[in-house]
Write a protein that holds these residues in place. Structure first.
Motif: not given
Length: 92
Positions: A13, A16-17, A19-21, A23-24, A38-40
């Motif tokens: 978690d 994942s958080r 990487l999402a941040k 990417a944002d 691409k942050y994946l």
């Protein structure tokens, strides 16, 4: 080859958080190397595949790396151009 590492699911978690941040904060993928991943993360590998690699090359993955590769992902997002994939032999 018995790999036993105990990690709580919240570790995934957190990754994942983060990487999402990231990417944002970089929607245009302008940071160096980001266009490569691409942050994946790549999908995790099956334990059987890693055990086969261990047998073929006569080595043992460190428990933490084995856990990461089978629960989190096989390379992808990481510093600069990202973390190379074991499955692809590092060709990605």
């Amino acid at each position: 080859m018995n790999h036993t590492v105990s990690h709580d699911e919240p570790l995934w978690d957190i990754i994942s958080r983060l990487l999402a941040k990231a990417a944002d904060n970089d929607p245009s993928l302008t940071l160096f190397g980001v266009h490569s991943h691409k942050y994946l993360l790549n999908p995790p590998l099956a334990a059987e595949r890693l055990w086969a690699m261990e047998r073929e090359y006569s080595f043992t993955f460190p428990d933490e790396l084995f856990w990461f590769l089978t629960h989190v992902g096989d390379g992808g997002a990481g510093p600069d151009h990202g973390i190379l994939s074991y499955a692809s032999g590092g060709s990605d």
